[in-house]
Design a protein around this motif. Sequence first.
Motif, PDB file in Angstrom:
ATOM      1  N   LEU A  71      -7.072  -0.907   9.389  1.00 19.00           N
ATOM      2  CA  LEU A  71      -6.798  -0.335   8.055  1.00 19.00           C
ATOM      3  C   LEU A  71      -6.923  -1.393   6.966  1.00 19.00           C
ATOM      4  CD1 LEU A  71      -5.628   2.005   6.291  1.00 19.00           C
ATOM      5  CD2 LEU A  71      -3.359   1.126   6.848  1.00 19.00           C
ATOM      6  N   ARG A  72      -6.425  -2.595   7.246  1.00 18.92           N
ATOM      7  CA  ARG A  72      -6.357  -3.623   6.198  1.00 18.92           C
ATOM      8  C   ARG A  72      -7.568  -4.553   6.202  1.00 18.92           C
ATOM      9  NH1 ARG A  72      -0.654  -2.970   4.620  1.00 18.92           N
ATOM     10  NH2 ARG A  72      -0.035  -1.368   6.091  1.00 18.92           N
ATOM     11  N   ASP A  95      -3.383  -0.754  12.339  1.00 14.43           N
ATOM     12  CA  ASP A  95      -2.925  -1.398  11.104  1.00 14.43           C
ATOM     13  C   ASP A  95      -3.901  -2.500  10.671  1.00 14.43           C
ATOM     14  OD1 ASP A  95      -1.078  -1.654   9.048  1.00 14.43           O
ATOM     15  OD2 ASP A  95      -0.022  -3.278  10.064  1.00 14.43           O
ATOM     16  N   ASP A 101       5.379  -1.456   1.618  1.00 16.53           N
ATOM     17  CA  ASP A 101       4.546  -0.250   1.749  1.00 16.53           C
ATOM     18  C   ASP A 101       5.398   1.016   1.631  1.00 16.53           C
ATOM     19  OD1 ASP A 101       2.384  -1.831   2.109  1.00 16.53           O
ATOM     20  OD2 ASP A 101       1.815  -1.044   4.069  1.00 16.53           O
ATOM     21  N   HIS A 125       5.490  -4.070   6.984  1.00 14.01           N
ATOM     22  CA  HIS A 125       5.042  -4.205   5.585  1.00 14.01           C
ATOM     23  C   HIS A 125       6.154  -3.653   4.688  1.00 14.01           C
ATOM     24  CE1 HIS A 125       1.021  -5.073   7.119  1.00 14.01           C
ATOM     25  NE2 HIS A 125       1.180  -4.031   7.920  1.00 14.01           N
ATOM     26  N   VAL A 184      -2.583   7.775  -3.506  1.00 13.90           N
ATOM     27  CA  VAL A 184      -2.411   6.884  -2.346  1.00 13.90           C
ATOM     28  C   VAL A 184      -3.568   5.875  -2.270  1.00 13.90           C
ATOM     29  CG1 VAL A 184      -1.126   8.636  -1.035  1.00 13.90           C
ATOM     30  CG2 VAL A 184      -3.589   8.324  -0.598  1.00 13.90           C
ATOM     31  N   ASP A 185      -3.304   4.755  -1.606  1.00 18.84           N
ATOM     32  CA  ASP A 185      -4.326   3.718  -1.437  1.00 18.84           C
ATOM     33  C   ASP A 185      -5.173   3.983  -0.202  1.00 18.84           C
ATOM     34  OD1 ASP A 185      -3.396   1.983  -3.602  1.00 18.84           O
ATOM     35  OD2 ASP A 185      -1.597   1.820  -2.356  1.00 18.84           O
ATOM     36  N   ALA A 186      -4.625   4.748   0.723  1.00 20.11           N
ATOM     37  CA  ALA A 186      -5.372   5.035   1.958  1.00 20.11           C
ATOM     38  C   ALA A 186      -4.763   6.235   2.667  1.00 20.11           C
ATOM     39  CB  ALA A 186      -5.347   3.834   2.897  1.00 20.11           C
ATOM     40  N   ARG A 210      -9.681   4.434   0.796  1.00 23.30           N
ATOM     41  CA  ARG A 210      -9.905   4.240   2.234  1.00 23.30           C
ATOM     42  C   ARG A 210      -9.415   5.433   3.040  1.00 23.30           C
ATOM     43  NH1 ARG A 210     -11.545  -0.744   3.580  1.00 23.30           N
ATOM     44  NH2 ARG A 210     -10.873  -1.794   5.496  1.00 23.30           N
ATOM     45  N   MET A 232       0.841  -1.205   0.000  1.00 22.59           N
ATOM     46  CA  MET A 232       0.000   0.000   0.000  1.00 22.59           C
ATOM     47  C   MET A 232       0.871   1.248   0.000  1.00 22.59           C
ATOM     48  SD  MET A 232      -2.893  -0.663   2.889  1.00 22.59           S
ATOM     49  CE  MET A 232      -4.489  -0.057   2.379  1.00 22.59           C
ATOM     50  N   LYS A 233       0.351   2.290  -0.624  1.00 22.16           N
ATOM     51  CA  LYS A 233       0.961   3.607  -0.432  1.00 22.16           C
ATOM     52  C   LYS A 233       0.024   4.397   0.485  1.00 22.16           C
ATOM     53  CE  LYS A 233       2.700   7.731  -2.602  1.00 22.16           C
ATOM     54  NZ  LYS A 233       2.768   8.598  -3.761  1.00 22.16           N
ATOM     55  N   LEU A 234       0.561   4.824   1.622  1.00 29.76           N
ATOM     56  CA  LEU A 234      -0.279   5.481   2.625  1.00 29.76           C
ATOM     57  C   LEU A 234       0.058   6.957   2.744  1.00 29.76           C
ATOM     58  CD1 LEU A 234       0.020   2.984   5.644  1.00 29.76           C
ATOM     59  CD2 LEU A 234      -1.728   3.032   3.860  1.00 29.76           C
TER      60      LEU A 234
END
Length: 332
Positions: free
Chosen positions: A227-228, A224, A27, A24, A73-75, A117, A1-3
């Motif tokens: 989040l997932r 975490d 990430d 992760h 970003v993914d979230a 997200r 993921m990119k946060l």
Amino acid sequence: MKLLVTGGSGFIGSNFVRHVLATHPDDRVVNLDKLTYAGNPANLADIERDPRYAFVQGDVCDAKVVREAARGVDAIVNFAAESHVDRSLSEPDAFLRTDVFGVFTLLEAVKELKIPRLLHISTDEVYGSVARGSSREIDPLRPSNPYSASKAGGDLLALAYWQTHRLPVLITRSSNNFGPSQYPEKVIPLFVTNALDDQLLPLYGDGKNVRDWLYVLDNCAAIDLVLRKGGEGEVYNIGGGHEVENVVLTRQILQLTGKPESLIKPVKDRPGHDRRYSLDSKKVRQLGWTPRHRFPDALATTVAWYREHETWWRPLKSGEFRAYYEKQYGHR
Ligand code: NAD
Ligand code: DAU
């Protein structure tokens, strides 16, 4: 993921960024932080050269800055907030701005950029004081001070965007965190560092208010997981399950620092001081979380951390902090 992590230079945010990069390996994290008095680049000095990490200094209330940082970003995980109850009693403006309008700005960015997200970090304080039993996620919000009222405003806005736009928001509400890198205005780092310096520990009221203590790394693991694995539009309580009266906690700190109980100074109570918080954390436990750190060990580790990191906290307790301390405690 990119946060995109907002408020990643503060206490919980910095522990969370380190947790993500450690657990992760693929990430990436962008940290958007305004660097208020509570934000400290030293909190992430060990990872600032990690190619998976990038820092942007900026305000979550600034829509342009947020849009730029959030692109692709993914979230988003939102830790950015004014977080100290005592400061909210005398200077509430910044609380309303960041803790309500900041959330609104992030919600609009998520809507516009179709970000998959948004995990918003909230607090058990939104439920208000609970005399008996434990707060559940469906309980009404009864905040008692400008900090918790602003946090409740942010939560309700996020849930309204879920209801109206099906925006993919999730909320965690945790109990009192403690651990490394907590700004020394909060009770544990304040009392530990005061004790190390043989200064008095200003205990509010009768000292019998109860807080439920959660080690910050246990909170990071729960955040975490939510989040997932968490469900969109859902709220998750994260409680440490270790409820203790402030006076008992204070004695434990004095024991660990090897200082006498004569350092305890009962002072005038905090206005609107919530008597007790307690969380029912069944829902996040059903996702697979359980706290890994026993309170006595984690408190001892925390005291040892402050003992060994004087160069971290001494500068924070000089300058602006002295004026704050005098204003906050001088008349008590
Ligand atoms: P903190 O005060 O240590 O850190 C807050 C961070 O947000 C700082 O780095 C600060 O610079 C940044 N920030 C503040 N205003 C900003 C803005 N307008 N734009 C961008 N960045 C901004 O707080 P913390 O204790 O790490 O708390 C993090 C979050 O967790 C907060 O939302 C708080 O309400 C929540 N929370 C904290 C606790 C706790 O015990 N500390 C418990 C439950 C929930
Ligand atoms: O419950 C979660 C909340 O915990 C978070 O949402 C807040 O961001 C965080 O600041 C914390 O709020 P509290 O008000 O509970 O934390 P604080 O460390 O300020 O105080 C903990 C208890 O200790 C509280 O009952 C007040 C008391 N206290 C605090 C200070 C600073 C004292 O007796 N003396 C003090 O000097």
